[in-house]
Design an enzyme around this catalytic site. Structure first.
Site, PDB file in Angstrom:
ATOM      1  N   GLU A  54       0.807  -1.228   0.000  1.00 28.80           N
ATOM      2  CA  GLU A  54       0.000   0.000   0.000  1.00 28.80           C
ATOM      3  C   GLU A  54       0.842   1.281   0.000  1.00 28.80           C
ATOM      4  O   GLU A  54       0.364   2.360   0.312  1.00 28.80           O
ATOM      5  CB  GLU A  54      -0.964  -0.009   1.205  1.00 28.80           C
ATOM      6  CG  GLU A  54      -2.386  -0.427   0.897  1.00 28.80           C
ATOM      7  CD  GLU A  54      -2.572  -1.883   0.438  1.00 28.80           C
ATOM      8  OE1 GLU A  54      -1.597  -2.686   0.451  1.00 28.80           O
ATOM      9  OE2 GLU A  54      -3.676  -2.220   0.008  1.00 28.80           O
ATOM     10  N   TYR A  85       3.352   2.015   1.988  1.00 22.73           N
ATOM     11  CA  TYR A  85       3.914   2.417   3.282  1.00 22.73           C
ATOM     12  C   TYR A  85       5.432   2.136   3.312  1.00 22.73           C
ATOM     13  O   TYR A  85       6.020   1.683   2.325  1.00 22.73           O
ATOM     14  CB  TYR A  85       3.189   1.680   4.415  1.00 22.73           C
ATOM     15  CG  TYR A  85       1.767   2.184   4.623  1.00 22.73           C
ATOM     16  CD1 TYR A  85       1.526   3.492   5.061  1.00 22.73           C
ATOM     17  CD2 TYR A  85       0.670   1.365   4.374  1.00 22.73           C
ATOM     18  CE1 TYR A  85       0.238   3.953   5.251  1.00 22.73           C
ATOM     19  CE2 TYR A  85      -0.629   1.831   4.566  1.00 22.73           C
ATOM     20  CZ  TYR A  85      -0.840   3.122   5.002  1.00 22.73           C
ATOM     21  OH  TYR A  85      -2.118   3.596   5.182  1.00 22.73           O
ATOM     22  N   ARG A 133       2.278  -8.677   4.537  1.00 19.61           N
ATOM     23  CA  ARG A 133       1.389  -8.137   3.483  1.00 19.61           C
ATOM     24  C   ARG A 133       2.264  -7.683   2.336  1.00 19.61           C
ATOM     25  O   ARG A 133       3.056  -6.740   2.475  1.00 19.61           O
ATOM     26  CB  ARG A 133       0.566  -6.981   4.076  1.00 19.61           C
ATOM     27  CG  ARG A 133      -0.458  -6.409   3.136  1.00 19.61           C
ATOM     28  CD  ARG A 133      -1.868  -6.787   3.534  1.00 19.61           C
ATOM     29  NE  ARG A 133      -2.837  -6.238   2.601  1.00 19.61           N
ATOM     30  CZ  ARG A 133      -3.683  -5.265   2.907  1.00 19.61           C
ATOM     31  NH1 ARG A 133      -3.685  -4.745   4.121  1.00 19.61           N
ATOM     32  NH2 ARG A 133      -4.547  -4.834   2.011  1.00 19.61           N
ATOM     33  N   HIS A 166      -1.424   4.002  -1.837  1.00 14.18           N
ATOM     34  CA  HIS A 166      -2.500   4.964  -1.588  1.00 14.18           C
ATOM     35  C   HIS A 166      -2.468   6.125  -2.587  1.00 14.18           C
ATOM     36  O   HIS A 166      -3.494   6.735  -2.847  1.00 14.18           O
ATOM     37  CB  HIS A 166      -2.425   5.505  -0.159  1.00 14.18           C
ATOM     38  CG  HIS A 166      -2.865   4.475   0.848  1.00 14.18           C
ATOM     39  ND1 HIS A 166      -3.955   3.659   0.653  1.00 14.18           N
ATOM     40  CD2 HIS A 166      -2.353   4.127   2.050  1.00 14.18           C
ATOM     41  CE1 HIS A 166      -4.094   2.856   1.694  1.00 14.18           C
ATOM     42  NE2 HIS A 166      -3.134   3.117   2.547  1.00 14.18           N
ATOM     43  N   ARG A 203     -12.503  -6.203  -2.416  1.00  9.98           N
ATOM     44  CA  ARG A 203     -13.847  -6.372  -2.987  1.00  9.98           C
ATOM     45  C   ARG A 203     -14.334  -7.817  -2.937  1.00  9.98           C
ATOM     46  O   ARG A 203     -14.926  -8.340  -3.884  1.00  9.98           O
ATOM     47  CB  ARG A 203     -13.906  -5.818  -4.418  1.00  9.98           C
ATOM     48  CG  ARG A 203     -13.905  -4.300  -4.482  1.00  9.98           C
ATOM     49  CD  ARG A 203     -15.207  -3.638  -4.017  1.00  9.98           C
ATOM     50  NE  ARG A 203     -16.249  -3.776  -5.027  1.00  9.98           N
ATOM     51  CZ  ARG A 203     -17.476  -4.207  -4.761  1.00  9.98           C
ATOM     52  NH1 ARG A 203     -17.834  -4.560  -3.529  1.00  9.98           N
ATOM     53  NH2 ARG A 203     -18.365  -4.279  -5.724  1.00  9.98           N
ATOM     54  N   CYS A 250     -18.956   1.756  -0.377  1.00  8.48           N
ATOM     55  CA  CYS A 250     -19.150   3.201  -0.564  1.00  8.48           C
ATOM     56  C   CYS A 250     -18.065   4.039   0.097  1.00  8.48           C
ATOM     57  O   CYS A 250     -17.856   5.198  -0.286  1.00  8.48           O
ATOM     58  CB  CYS A 250     -20.514   3.595  -0.009  1.00  8.48           C
ATOM     59  SG  CYS A 250     -20.640   3.382   1.794  1.00  8.48           S
ATOM     60  N   GLN A 306     -18.172   5.643   2.665  1.00 13.00           N
ATOM     61  CA  GLN A 306     -18.680   6.886   3.243  1.00 13.00           C
ATOM     62  C   GLN A 306     -18.501   6.989   4.757  1.00 13.00           C
ATOM     63  O   GLN A 306     -18.237   8.067   5.275  1.00 13.00           O
ATOM     64  CB  GLN A 306     -20.164   7.045   2.895  1.00 13.00           C
ATOM     65  CG  GLN A 306     -20.389   7.503   1.474  1.00 13.00           C
ATOM     66  CD  GLN A 306     -21.863   7.582   1.115  1.00 13.00           C
ATOM     67  OE1 GLN A 306     -22.311   6.879   0.226  1.00 13.00           O
ATOM     68  NE2 GLN A 306     -22.635   8.408   1.781  1.00 13.00           N
ATOM     69  N   LYS A 322     -21.804  27.455  -8.039  1.00 10.92           N
ATOM     70  CA  LYS A 322     -20.614  27.792  -7.224  1.00 10.92           C
ATOM     71  C   LYS A 322     -19.387  27.853  -8.128  1.00 10.92           C
ATOM     72  O   LYS A 322     -19.316  27.118  -9.111  1.00 10.92           O
ATOM     73  CB  LYS A 322     -20.344  26.694  -6.182  1.00 10.92           C
ATOM     74  CG  LYS A 322     -21.300  26.654  -5.041  1.00 10.92           C
ATOM     75  CD  LYS A 322     -20.857  25.641  -4.008  1.00 10.92           C
ATOM     76  CE  LYS A 322     -21.139  24.216  -4.422  1.00 10.92           C
ATOM     77  NZ  LYS A 322     -22.534  23.813  -4.476  1.00 10.92           N
TER      78      LYS A 322
END
Ligand code: FAD
Ligand code: NAP
Ligand code: SF4
Length: 677
Positions: free
Chosen positions: A169, A171, A219, A257, A293, A342, A344, A566
């Site tokens: 990832e 790191y 990992r 990332h 996923r 999502c 969120q 906007k």
């Protein structure tokens, strides 16, 4: 077919020699925001305990840094002293008492650490952090290795069953592995042997320190998805060395990332990356774990049955449903509350420094405060409106023992989710509707479809919850009644169709979704994994280093303008971890995004716009359809009359607040109310 046959690979134990995992499900590491302060460890323990009771074989904690410079945020989660380790005892004991196993993730942020003291192989700032890291001297590298080993030893002392060493990832360890970030000329950089030296040393020394009866997961980044990433032969070399150094399991990591390729959001096809884990499995003899996923037992079982992996890692799916495994094992897979990808309430919360939770399960990370307890005073309660708010409220009330009647004016459950599910890449919303339908059935809620509730018929209830949602905002633009003007509901509910040249008024979440719908011509066909990978230019790292290929988008032949008043950049308000994907997707389809617009009028020629107070640069967008996505207004016509008649009534979801309302807020508010009544 019997249940046990249905998920026989997923539910079969995995013998690691010194210990056995009871099934093939690993709860992947997820930072929740509860790791940073030991005062939150009782909440963290209960969050893990619920998952352990739910049957997952092995939990991996959120990341803990091995030293202060490795912390992701200043003074963020860290395991670097005996005192700190002692505070973890409560977590490990609670998980063990609930039948689980738990490994601590050691995560060093390197240049991703959000602090000026961050360190890295070379002084190269990451595009996602404001701080340029300090390039480590050689002795400094050695010190970092020792800190990893100390963290692993402390984890063992604290009662953990193992550690996961985070090598992917983008790191710290991953930064050493790739020339993208490692420009060193000493023994820690340059050749493959040098770049991999630190990772291998960490695993070798950790194994020596913790002994053989302790799980070490490494990992490994299988697709870096950044320039100058690892080639397949680099990865295989590293994997074999890590195995020799003493790792027990190899977990898959996909994408740094900073990579501009989607890897976990809902539009990524399910199980899209298991092919690369399968490639790794052929190269090593320790068990390998597939990730990303994997959100249903069928997908997990399919990956294991096809021999792509020995275990599957699911992180967010366990936020959504702690009982994922028990439900799979007892023939109740249709009761699983599925993660819809999502981001969120989980990742987007973490980026806002808020405790993570889950859009479909607001109890996640709030297990102590939001317990579902039986009511001592069952009431007759009417819930009006079966959108996400009404569904969450009705099912939670009924689960607590209230007698609930649910009224829905339309022919189907789900409210606006019935439009959301039609957006390409959002098919997961079907799962939420399936979940709620099953919960209504289980808890015997009386459902009245095609029934617009009236004040008079609601008077008989002890309590009424109004969850009647929203209606599209009416906008005052000259010409808004012309036949080629429509609201997003007209389009998504099939009452009207759009032409080839379209102006979309309003660039919020729904404006973006409507554009997605238009560029895909309303098609709901989910791309195959191969098509999706090709579209985004994600290839085998044996073909291109880091797996970075050339995207092959088929641009839409529709001409679309996405507009807002906007002057801020379009899509700014979308989720931190998903907004960039929506913007990139629409750009690739040549959607023209224009901000700072005045809508002057609509006529047969199209949409007349201008800019600024003085209406400068007037122009006509020659479109044959105008779609209004200008937000919503609450629909709450029942509320005041009910109150006036002395009925105990509450207002939730869009009916309570339309501005900035999303399903996360609607479900959260509904659940909290249902736990109080
Ligand atoms: P609604 O979903 O509007 O449901 C209200 C229900 O009440 C309706 O079914 C209506 O028929 C019924 N009703 C009204 N009056 C009566 C009456 N008198 N009697 C009986 N029934 C009545 N949110 C997100 O968080 N993430 C997303 O990705 C997302 N994507 C979206 C995509 C689209 C295309 C759309 C349209 C919305 C999306 N949303 C998303 C927003 C989300 O769907 C809403 O925030 C959510 O549905 C609001 O829930 P609600 O239950 O308050 O209202
Ligand atoms: P929204 O995010 O509030 O956006 C409304 C848009 O309409 C804005 O672009 C606004 O921009 C414009 N607008 C507002 N009043 C207007 C007026 N009178 N005339 C013309 N334009 C006007 O609402 P939404 O897009 O309808 O979404 C509703 C909710 O669903 C939101 O909370 C959203 O987060 C959620 N949702 C989320 C996702 C997701 O992927 N996470 C997807 C869809 C929906 P200007 O005022 O600048 O013109
Ligand atoms: Fe999954 Fe969304 Fe819940 Fe995160 S918030 S766990 S992505 S459903």
């Amino acid at each position: 077919m019997s249940t046990s046959n249905l998920f026989q690979h997923l539910l079969s134990p995995l013998d690691l020699g010194f210990t056995t995992l009871k099934n093939r499900a690993l709860m992947g590491s997820m930072h929740t925001g509860l790791e940073d302060h030991s005062r939150d460890f009782n909440k963290l323990a209960e969050y893990y305990a619920e998952r352990a009771r739910g049957g997952v074989a092995l939990i991996v904690t959120g990341g803990f840094a091995p030293n202060i410079e490795g912390c992701l945020t200043p003074f963020g989660s860290r395991l670097a002293s005996r005192g700190a380790a002692a505070k973890h005892r409560h977590i490990t004991d609670t998980v063990h008492q609930n039948g689980g196993k738990i490994a601590l993730q050691i995560l060093h942020g390197g240049r991703y650490s959000y602090a000026p003291i961050c360190v890295a192989p070379s002084r190269i700032k990451s595009p996602i952090s404001p701080f340029a890291p300090i390039g480590l001297p050689s002795w400094g590298v050695q010190r970092q290795i020792n800190c990893y080993v100390r963290a692993a030893t402390l984890a063992k002392d604290a009662g953990y069953d193992g550690v996961e060493i985070m090598g992917s990832e983008g790191y710290f360890i991953n930064q050493f592995l790739c020339e993208h970030t490692n420009k060193r000329t000493d023994k820690w950089g340059g050749s493959l042997e040098n770049r991999t030296r630190m990772a291998i040393e960490i695993v070798r020394k950790t194994r020596a320190a913790v002994g053989k009866d302790f799980i070490i997961i490494y990992r490994i980044s299988l697709l870096d998805l950044v320039p100058d990433g690892q080639t397949w032969s680099d990865i295989v070399y590293l994997a074999k060395k890590i195995e020799q150094a003493g790792a027990t399991l190899l977990n898959t990591g996909i994408g740094w990332h900073e990579a501009r390729k989607p890897t976990i959001v809902t539009s990524v096809p399910r199980g899209a990356f298991s092919w690369i884990t399968q490639k790794l499995k052929q190269e090593v003899s320790i068990p390998v774990i597939a990730t990303n996923r994997i959100n249903t037992p069928d997908v997990a079982e399919g990956i294991l049955a096809a021999g792509h992996a020995d275990m599957v890692s699911m992180a967010r799916p366990f936020l959504a449903d702690p009982e994922f495994i028990n439900k799979s094992a007892s023939g109740r897979a249709d009761e699983i509350n599925t993660c819809i990808g999502c981001n969120q309430a989980c990742l987007d919360h973490i980026f806002k420094r808020k405790v993570a939770s889950c859009l479909v399960n607001p109890r996640a990370c709030h297990e102590i405060e939001l317990k579902i307890e039986p009511t001592h005073a069952p009431k007759n309660i009417a819930v009006v409106g079966a959108g996400p708010a009404g569904l969450a409220c009705a099912t939670t009330l009924a689960a607590r023992g209230h007698k609930v009647e649910l009224y829905e004016a339309s022919a189907e459950l789900g409210g606006q989710f019935n439009m959301a599910k039609k957006i390409p890449g959002k098919a997961e919303f079907y799962e939420t509707l399936r979940y709620y339908a099953r919960q209504l059935e289980r808890h015997r809620v009386s459902v009245h479809l095609n029934h617009r509730a009236t004040v008079d018929e609601l008077l008989k209830f002890d309590h009424v919850v109004v969850a009647t949602g929203v209606v599209p905002r009416r906008v005052k633009i000259e010409g808004n009644k012309l036949p080629h003007v429509m609201s997003y509901t007209d389009l998504l509910q099939g009452r009207k169709t759009a032409g080839r040249r379209v102006a979309v008024i309003g660039a919020g979440g729904i404006g973006f979704d409507v554009c997605e719908f238009l560029v895909h011509d309303g098609s709901q066909e989910t791309p195959s994994v191969a098509q999706w990978l090709a579209e985004w230019g994600i290839v085998d790292p044996a073909v291109a280093a880091g797996g970075l290929g050339t995207p092959k988008f088929k641009a839409s032949d529709r001409e679309i303008f996405l507009l807002q008043r906007k002057s801020t950049s379009i899509g700014k308000g979308l989720g931190k971890t998903t907004g960039w994907i929506h913007r990139l997707n629409l750009k690739k389809h040549n959607v023209k995004m224009i901000s700072g617009v005045n809508y002057d009028k609509i006529d047969e020629q199209g949409l007349h716009i201008s800019f600024g107070e003085h209406k400068t640069s007037p122009q006509i967008l020659q479109v044959d359809s105008v779609i209004l996505c200008a937000g919503q207004e609450s629909l709450k016509e029942l509320y005041e009359p009910l109150q006036a008649k002395g009925v105990k009534v509450d207002l939730i979801g869009g009916a309570f607040l339309a501005a900035e309302l999303d399903a996360k807020m609607a479900i959260d508010q509904a659940t909290r109310l249902a736990l109080k009544l």
